[in-house]
Every structure is written in structure tokens, then in C-alpha cells.
Design a protein around this motif. Sequence first.
Motif, PDB file in Angstrom:
ATOM      1  N   ASP A 591       0.850  -1.190   0.000  1.00 42.70           N
ATOM      2  CA  ASP A 591       0.000   0.000   0.000  1.00 42.70           C
ATOM      3  C   ASP A 591       0.883   1.235   0.000  1.00 42.70           C
ATOM      4  OD1 ASP A 591      -0.603  -0.564   3.435  1.00 42.70           O
ATOM      5  OD2 ASP A 591       0.396   1.213   2.667  1.00 42.70           O
ATOM      6  N   PRO A 592       0.347   2.350  -0.466  1.00 46.88           N
ATOM      7  CA  PRO A 592       1.162   3.557  -0.650  1.00 46.88           C
ATOM      8  C   PRO A 592       1.562   4.255   0.636  1.00 46.88           C
ATOM      9  CG  PRO A 592      -1.132   3.989  -1.193  1.00 46.88           C
ATOM     10  CD  PRO A 592      -1.032   2.536  -0.947  1.00 46.88           C
ATOM     11  N   PHE A 593       1.158   3.742   1.804  1.00 48.23           N
ATOM     12  CA  PHE A 593       1.522   4.377   3.065  1.00 48.23           C
ATOM     13  C   PHE A 593       2.699   3.678   3.745  1.00 48.23           C
ATOM     14  CE2 PHE A 593      -1.768   7.294   2.685  1.00 48.23           C
ATOM     15  CZ  PHE A 593      -2.968   6.655   2.406  1.00 48.23           C
ATOM     16  N   HIS A 594       3.283   2.687   3.048  1.00 48.64           N
ATOM     17  CA  HIS A 594       4.440   1.996   3.591  1.00 48.64           C
ATOM     18  C   HIS A 594       5.527   1.887   2.525  1.00 48.64           C
ATOM     19  CE1 HIS A 594       1.228   0.729   6.363  1.00 48.64           C
ATOM     20  NE2 HIS A 594       2.196   0.624   7.258  1.00 48.64           N
ATOM     21  N   SER A 595       6.740   1.688   2.976  1.00 42.48           N
ATOM     22  CA  SER A 595       7.882   1.618   2.067  1.00 42.48           C
ATOM     23  C   SER A 595       8.265   0.182   1.735  1.00 42.48           C
ATOM     24  CB  SER A 595       9.082   2.340   2.689  1.00 42.48           C
ATOM     25  OG  SER A 595       9.427   1.738   3.926  1.00 42.48           O
ATOM     26  N   TYR A 596       7.469  -0.777   2.164  1.00 42.90           N
ATOM     27  CA  TYR A 596       7.798  -2.177   1.914  1.00 42.90           C
ATOM     28  C   TYR A 596       6.544  -2.975   1.591  1.00 42.90           C
ATOM     29  CZ  TYR A 596       6.243  -2.619   6.795  1.00 42.90           C
ATOM     30  OH  TYR A 596       5.531  -2.549   7.961  1.00 42.90           O
ATOM     31  N   CYS A 597       6.756  -4.183   1.044  1.00 42.73           N
ATOM     32  CA  CYS A 597       5.663  -5.089   0.710  1.00 42.73           C
ATOM     33  C   CYS A 597       5.566  -6.195   1.751  1.00 42.73           C
ATOM     34  CB  CYS A 597       5.901  -5.737  -0.654  1.00 42.73           C
ATOM     35  SG  CYS A 597       6.128  -4.582  -1.999  1.00 42.73           S
ATOM     36  N   VAL A 598       4.412  -6.832   1.816  1.00 42.30           N
ATOM     37  CA  VAL A 598       4.225  -8.027   2.632  1.00 42.30           C
ATOM     38  C   VAL A 598       3.596  -9.087   1.731  1.00 42.30           C
ATOM     39  CG1 VAL A 598       3.989  -6.732   4.776  1.00 42.30           C
ATOM     40  CG2 VAL A 598       1.940  -7.310   3.449  1.00 42.30           C
ATOM     41  N   ALA A 599       3.517 -10.314   2.242  1.00 41.15           N
ATOM     42  CA  ALA A 599       2.957 -11.380   1.412  1.00 41.15           C
ATOM     43  C   ALA A 599       2.207 -12.401   2.249  1.00 41.15           C
ATOM     44  CB  ALA A 599       4.074 -12.071   0.627  1.00 41.15           C
ATOM     45  N   LEU A 600       1.143 -12.916   1.658  1.00 45.00           N
ATOM     46  CA  LEU A 600       0.442 -14.078   2.197  1.00 45.00           C
ATOM     47  C   LEU A 600       0.941 -15.284   1.415  1.00 45.00           C
ATOM     48  CD1 LEU A 600      -3.187 -12.612   2.309  1.00 45.00           C
ATOM     49  CD2 LEU A 600      -1.638 -12.915   4.257  1.00 45.00           C
ATOM     50  N   VAL A 601       1.492 -16.256   2.113  1.00 46.61           N
ATOM     51  CA  VAL A 601       2.089 -17.421   1.459  1.00 46.61           C
ATOM     52  C   VAL A 601       1.349 -18.685   1.886  1.00 46.61           C
ATOM     53  CG1 VAL A 601       4.169 -18.804   1.149  1.00 46.61           C
ATOM     54  CG2 VAL A 601       4.354 -16.307   1.394  1.00 46.61           C
ATOM     55  N   VAL A 602       0.739 -19.358   0.922  1.00 51.64           N
ATOM     56  CA  VAL A 602       0.168 -20.675   1.184  1.00 51.64           C
ATOM     57  C   VAL A 602       1.324 -21.665   1.103  1.00 51.64           C
ATOM     58  CG1 VAL A 602      -1.482 -22.423   0.467  1.00 51.64           C
ATOM     59  CG2 VAL A 602      -2.038 -20.001   0.190  1.00 51.64           C
ATOM     60  N   ALA A 603       1.678 -22.232   2.248  1.00 55.66           N
ATOM     61  CA  ALA A 603       2.874 -23.073   2.325  1.00 55.66           C
ATOM     62  C   ALA A 603       2.645 -24.450   1.723  1.00 55.66           C
ATOM     63  CB  ALA A 603       3.311 -23.204   3.782  1.00 55.66           C
ATOM     64  N   SER A 604       3.704 -24.998   1.138  1.00 50.46           N
ATOM     65  CA  SER A 604       3.687 -26.360   0.619  1.00 50.46           C
ATOM     66  C   SER A 604       3.865 -27.319   1.798  1.00 50.46           C
ATOM     67  CB  SER A 604       4.815 -26.553  -0.395  1.00 50.46           C
ATOM     68  OG  SER A 604       4.941 -27.907  -0.744  1.00 50.46           O
ATOM     69  N   GLN A 605       2.814 -28.063   2.108  1.00 51.76           N
ATOM     70  CA  GLN A 605       2.832 -28.881   3.323  1.00 51.76           C
ATOM     71  C   GLN A 605       3.919 -29.955   3.292  1.00 51.76           C
ATOM     72  OE1 GLN A 605      -1.005 -30.252   4.542  1.00 51.76           O
ATOM     73  NE2 GLN A 605      -0.244 -31.465   6.253  1.00 51.76           N
ATOM     74  N   SER A 606       4.030 -30.674   2.206  1.00 55.89           N
ATOM     75  CA  SER A 606       5.001 -31.766   2.144  1.00 55.89           C
ATOM     76  C   SER A 606       6.434 -31.260   2.268  1.00 55.89           C
ATOM     77  CB  SER A 606       4.828 -32.546   0.834  1.00 55.89           C
ATOM     78  OG  SER A 606       4.998 -31.681  -0.275  1.00 55.89           O
ATOM     79  N   THR A 607       6.739 -30.164   1.569  1.00 62.71           N
ATOM     80  CA  THR A 607       8.106 -29.635   1.596  1.00 62.71           C
ATOM     81  C   THR A 607       8.472 -29.117   2.978  1.00 62.71           C
ATOM     82  OG1 THR A 607       7.812 -28.958  -0.719  1.00 62.71           O
ATOM     83  CG2 THR A 607       9.713 -28.073   0.447  1.00 62.71           C
ATOM     84  N   LEU A 608       7.559 -28.391   3.608  1.00 58.58           N
ATOM     85  CA  LEU A 608       7.862 -27.818   4.919  1.00 58.58           C
ATOM     86  C   LEU A 608       7.944 -28.893   6.001  1.00 58.58           C
ATOM     87  CD1 LEU A 608       6.077 -24.398   5.585  1.00 58.58           C
ATOM     88  CD2 LEU A 608       8.505 -24.937   5.595  1.00 58.58           C
TER      89      LEU A 608
END
Length: 696
Positions: A591-608
Amino acid sequence: MSAYIVGLLVPLVFTLLLKNSKAGKRRGLPVDVGGETGYAIRNCRFTSPVQTAWEGITTLAELFEQSSRLYSDKCLLGTRKLISREIEVSEDGRSFEKLHLGEYEWLTYGKAFEAVCNFASGLAQIGHKRGERAAIFADTREEWFIALQGCFRRNVTVVTIYASLGEEALCHSLNETEVTTVICGHKELKKLQDISGQLDTVKRIICMDDEIPSNASVEQSIGWSINSISDVEKIGRENPVDADLPLPADVAVIMYTSGSTGLPKGVMMTHSNVLATVSAVMTIVPGLGSKDVYLAYLPLAHILELAAEHVISAVGSAIGYGSPLTLTDTSNKIKKGTKGDATVLVPTVMTSVPAILDRVRDGVLKKVNAKGGLSKRLFDLAYARRLAAVNGSWFGAWGLERLLWDLLVFGKVRAILGGRIRFILSGGAPLSADTQRFINICLGAPIGQGYGLTETCAGGTFSEFDDTSVGRVGAPLPCSFIKLVDWPEGGYLTTDSPMPRGEIVISGPNVTVGYFNNEEKTKESYKVDERGMRWFYTGDIGQFHADGCLEIIDRKKDIVKLQHGEYVSLGKVEAVLSVSPYVDNIMMHADPFHSYCVALVVASQSTLEDWASKRGIAFTDFADLCEKEETIKEVQTSLAKEAKKARLEKLEVPAKIKLLSNPWTPETGLVTAALKIKREVIRKTFSEDLSKLYAH
């Protein structure tokens, strides 16, 4: 006591009068210009778009020559003397460069014009031919301004390039425009040397620093001629050449964007385009003149700074150069005990981006909270009293009480930026309402929010000097028409109540020619209506308030502008990061009120789960594993590796992530049948999680 009452009542009466005068009147006026909505908004104080504020002045070259004649003996360009550079090593072994800077040393308008003329003549003498383009690839400094004006006097189109631009984008910009001369600093010269084999048309370098590598060795290795800017000026002084002044329709600048959405696009700006914005701003900011001092530190390769410096030089003000890393006494590059640029220069006017103002706000609050006790209680009381006054309360801090709080509390805050600031222009990205109000109260100066784009020469809207509202970007500049166009897909219509909403489109003499060598993109973004008016389609979504002021509320595409003004293409980044073995699905958010991005990550169950098993990490279920700090750190490390491989910019990499254990399927409504993410649905579904990512 009677003096106190008088001091309280006078501003209250003034406020009541103001509310019934200009401040309460319509700032934007609907006018019939046809098109999709049937009308547009223009500034109500002007019957037609402003093209020039000076009789007989039609180009930027003519404007600077006029200023140099009118203000010949006044200071124009100031640079701090470098006393020493030192390297400091922190406890963790990291090294930092610290600068010991002295006072400002000044060039008058007359001397600056002489340097410009000499540079223009020297440019011709070292072989730069008519019709060839020159690029300026450097940080903001006085030599940047001199080189720009020198090129204008030879009618040389200047390609402006951010000093921080990556190699691929840099090669693209120089090759696409067939630049033959690059004007740069010492550190940028090293970048050019590294990619010299990929540059097709570059023939000569003009280095802004006198300390350049051995000409013979470099020229032999890369085949370019290299001169310092002082050498070029000397050649021109000894071999003067008549000026070859441009026409209003000639392209002054091809300005390349930061390129975070792919390869950068070059926006072609004519002299008349930029002059229209400069002239319009002149009508909005009151009292600018030769007594003002402007602090310049934003990139001149950005239209906001380039336009601002032309406004300042047009009225005889002084421009003192600094940098974001030396701005205040506590800035990162300032040696302890050395004063920052603002403290030494004591400016009256400055342009800022929200990130800088946020930094000032955070710094002030950090100091206040650290002191605590009586100091904090005093600050909180003073702020509350001034806020009440700004909001129109009769019982806020007016008159003598305001002066008392200025003396006891806010004077120390104002000293951070020199203590004399009387006006701040904020642009490049939206400024949060909290920061706008905080800075307004603590610095005691109005903040003018502007809205514009490179494609409109920064011209669009600008808040009036007496407008104390927050969260809006003002009424149309006198050079612009602003119109809203329906965007049904996003649910924004001009028939919406209580305010019309839609995509913002802009017309006027400040709207640029188009994109260099990109007719397809030009036709997509620039359109001519049935009345022959040419409009630029911004992709931003806005709404008009009843008084004609505009508010930015959304972005049409999934391209987001951060606080610093850079764009982030969310889809592009998602495609890169989804390669990580830990990622099943991902949605970037910015969003334009912050200087960084965030992310929602759906994790790979088997790999993790496999990773956790090898590490001996205990967990009750997959949801529990996704909450663990070491799991989040591992996924972030993986994302960073993929980002590095793809050469993403730092600001494009999510600073914080939320790991989700449940997959996104068409049945959940979070993705389409083709498994494309539904961005708006996901954002609403996980709004609480996104808020938490920004909160900590």
C-alpha cells in the motif's frame, strides 16, 4: 489576562471570516468539455489552462536566461564543502561512510548562467552533434542542473536516468534513445564501464567529478572519450559557440521511470509541457521570491524535483543541494558533531516524499517517548491543544497560547529542518493523514499535497495554501482538466453517491507527447476525445469532493506505488517467488503508506514438513508448524534467494510474510477455475492478517 483574551479572540474571528471566504468556496469547477462523463473539473480561478506565467517565455531555456538576467547577483546554486570522508566500523563489523561537511559555497545566477553557456559551447566542441541525445545519469547536485540547462541551450534532448537504476534497465534506456553522450558522476562511470560492451551508441562521457580514471587507459579499454565537466566548461569558455535555442514543441526531456514494472518507459516532455506545470504552480504557492531558500535532495531524474527546481529558479530563490543521507544532524552519513544539510542551509521551502516526512515524525515521537515524564506530558498537551485549533475548535491553542507552545515545545522540532520552513510540498505518493497533520502542527507550516505523474509533468492537482484538510490532493492545477471515467469492473462509477468515483484522466498543455519508441503503449494511455482534447489515462482511481478537490482511493491495476514513489508490480513478483519449493500459492500486498511489501504465502505442506523433520522441529499439526518463527525465517530466506536470482529490487521483496496452512482452491472462492488468485477477495478475507503484518 486581557492580552491573553485578545490573543485568543483575534484568530477565532479570523477563522470564522476565513470559513466564509476563499477557504469555503469551490476550488474546482465543473466545465463542459464533452467526453465520456460529459464534464471535467478545472480550477475555478482560471477560465482557460495556464501555459506560461511570463509574457514572451515559451521554453525552459528562455525561462532560465530571464532569471539569470533579473537576479544576476543573487545566490542560485549552493553545495556544501566536503572536508573529509571517514569509515566507521560498528560493533558487528559493518563499515559505514561518514562525511564531515562544511558550509555552503554558492554560485550566483550570473555565474551559473556563465557556466551553463560555457558547458553548452564545450558540448559542441567535444563533438556532440545537433540531433544527438545526451543522458544525465547521476545523483542530484549543482552540476546536474548546469548540465541540463547547458543541453537546453543547444536544443539537446536530455535523457534522465535514476542513479540507482539496474544494469538491464540502464542498457535499455541508453540504447533505446541512442544516447551518444553520458553526463555522470564518478560512481556512475564505474557502472557504465562494467556494461560498456552492451552499449551501442555511447561515444563520450562527461564526468561531474574532477577525479576521474586515467583517460588514456579507460578510453583504450572501452573506446569512449572522457572529460570532466570543468574541462568541458573550459573548452567552451575558450571556444564559444552561439546558442541553438529550442522551440516550445521540441522535446526537452525523455524521462525514464524506475522500471520496477519491467523495462522502464521513456516519457517525452516538450519544453511547453514542463513550462505549463511550472507556470501553474507559480499561481498556487504564494509569496515565493528571492528571499526563499530551497533544500534540494530528491532525484532530479524524477519530474517532481525537476519541476520544483525550475519553479524556484524562476522566482530568484536559492537552491541548496543535500541528500537524504545527510539531511539532518542525525542522518546516516553525517559524522557525529557535524551539522546536517537543513541545519546549515536553514531552508524556507522544501519538497518531500511521504517516506521522509514519516521518518521525521517517527524520529520526533521516538525522542519524546524516550524522554518520558514531564517532557512527554508537555508535548502531548501542546499537540492536543494545537490539533484542536487546527480542527476549528474555539478552545484550541490560539494566539499567545500558540506562541507559548511554539517556544516550549515545537521550536525544537522545527530546528530539525532548520527552523524556518514555511511551506512543504509533498508528492510522489500519498501522504497519510496522520503524518500530514503531525508535520503541519509540529513544523507550523502548511503541507501542500500534489498529484501528478511523469506523463503529466507532475501536473494534475495541488492543494491550496489555505486548505487544512488531510487525505486529499487538492483541486486541479490551473494547467489541467481532471475527469473521472467509469470503471465498472472495479465498481467505481461517476454516478456513485455521495461522491463521483472513477479512473482519473488528465488533459491540458502539461500532458506529454507519449512514450519514446512505444506507439502501442502511447495509444493505450493517451486518447483524444470527440472534441479533440487529449487525455492521459492514469490508472488511478479517485473521487471528487463537493468543493472540487480530488482524493485518490485506489489503483486500477495490481501495480502499487510505495511511499518512495517506486512502483511494484505485484503479479511480476508473485511469479518470481512462486518458484520457491516452500510456496504453494502467494499473494503480494503493498500500500502507498508503507515503504515495503508483505505477502500471504500458502505453504507447501510436504516440503515444509520434510524440512522440519530433518531439523528435528516438533509440531502438533501443519498450522502449528506455519506459526513457528524458524519456519517463517526459512521461507523468507528461500523467497530472498529466488528474488536475488531474478534480480528483483529490494523494495519488491516482501519484508514480512504470513504463512497459511490451508490451500486456496476454486471451492474456497479465493482463486478462479484457472487457479488465478482473486486479489480483492483474498485481501478482504485476510485483512486482519495483513494489518498485523504492517502493525509490527
